[in-house]
Design an enzyme around this catalytic site. Sequence first.
Site, short mmCIF file in Angstrom:
data_model
loop_
_atom_site.label_atom_id
_atom_site.label_comp_id
_atom_site.label_asym_id
_atom_site.label_seq_id
_atom_site.Cartn_x
_atom_site.Cartn_y
_atom_site.Cartn_z
N SER A 1 -48.75 -44.57 9.28
CA SER A 1 -48.60 -43.73 10.46
C SER A 1 -49.94 -43.43 11.14
O SER A 1 -50.60 -44.34 11.61
CB SER A 1 -47.86 -42.45 10.05
OG SER A 1 -47.53 -41.70 11.18
N ASP B 1 -43.91 -43.55 16.11
CA ASP B 1 -42.78 -42.62 16.13
C ASP B 1 -43.16 -41.36 16.91
O ASP B 1 -42.31 -40.54 17.21
CB ASP B 1 -42.28 -42.28 14.71
CG ASP B 1 -43.35 -41.78 13.77
OD1 ASP B 1 -44.52 -41.71 14.18
OD2 ASP B 1 -43.01 -41.48 12.61
#
Length: 454
Positions: free
Chosen positions: A100, A245
């Site tokens: 991430s 995301d």
Amino acid sequence: MTAQKMQKRLFGTNGVRGIAGKDMTPDLAFSIGLALGRMRKGRIAVGRDTRTSGETLGKALKAGLLATGCDVDDCGILPTPALQYLVRDDYSGGAMITASHNPPEYNGVKIIEPDGTEMGDEETIRLEGLIFSSRPEVASWDQAGKERQVPHLINRYIEGIISRFCGLPGNGMTVVVDPGSGPACVTTPKILEGLGCRVLTVNGIMDGTFPGRLPEPSAEGLKNLSDLVICSGASFGVAHDGDADRAVFVDEKGRYIEENAEFALVVQSICRKKKGIIVTPVSSGQVVEETARAEGSTVRYTPVGSIYVARTMRTLLENGEPVIFGGEGNGGLIFPDHQFCRDGGMTAAMMVSLLAGSGKKLSDLVSCLPERYIIKEKIAVKNGDEIIASLPGCYPNSRLDLTDGIKIFSGDSWALIRASGTEPIIRIIIDTKTSSAGNEFSQELKSRLKNVVE
Ligand code: MG
């Protein structure tokens, strides 16, 4: 009603992460593959972000899955929400190799359930049990799984988002996209072009060394994005974290939009079409609740972590409650009509639609939001949980929320104090109407904590 947090050994709130080759080793990836294959028999989708260690870890994880007899579809490099979108349609589970927003040397794995959500605490604890089990089960020679390469499936995700919007809301709009050399290089520009935008990019070539900026899209790292927005006359700029995301924005003047304000803007736009419940963690800014209330909607709070938001949204909807939107105050927004996970590409598309519908400039929309002042601090302590457990006694007359850590309300201000799960620190967020109220609350809280710590 709200999902509860459970302690895990290996996995954090968003999967397992560590420095590649040291904590996040091919051995561990292989063990995760073996464990996941035992738990979710069938066909598993595997994807990865652009990190240089991704190919090795992906191959190790796939080997584990195949050894258990699972078939594997390798979706290649794609955003986490794209893999989640694909898993929901056709797979018994998924695994995303990503760290991430962490620096380039990190990597990790997020496990995706057949419904496209990230694996919850209970199942993750079961998975950990299998990872640590001393007798891994593998399939016999004639039952080993087969692998297929399916990089083209990413187009389903791109088209799925474009199809949610009517016409070409981005017509006449220039947008600058900074995917940060991550997997959104191949999704967000196409999504926005599909909505009619003229798209320019910064850090638009996939590169796991992240030469332009770190995977965390911080205001400091987005100077090139801001400069290009200003000189191209773009309506806004959008940047993603390392697995896309999350999406964060700069306005047409190149100014970074604080993520709670971004969240509030989307809340406002959605609530003006349909009133209902917004689901968000207790750490999200008060501007979100104030905006929702002003539009006739309400907010439901969860522990910190997108998985708790997503699962609470699902549960409330299953119980017939009118959930319309959810998300975190870090640019991770969840559109339940689309899918139950944070989606940076969908968030970028939503900003195009929101701006087109408003007929206003992004900076004007932000300046109309309720004003709030946020202080974020951390204090080094060894026994964070004990300190937090002792705090309710210090505030006998205050309204408290113990959903995650302790949230202390005082008039229209609040402070949230939580112990870090990974470091010997406690984190404090103070949210007030004015800076003077914030500083006063901070001083008062710190003097109390000093007494407790000593
Ligand atoms: Mg992310």
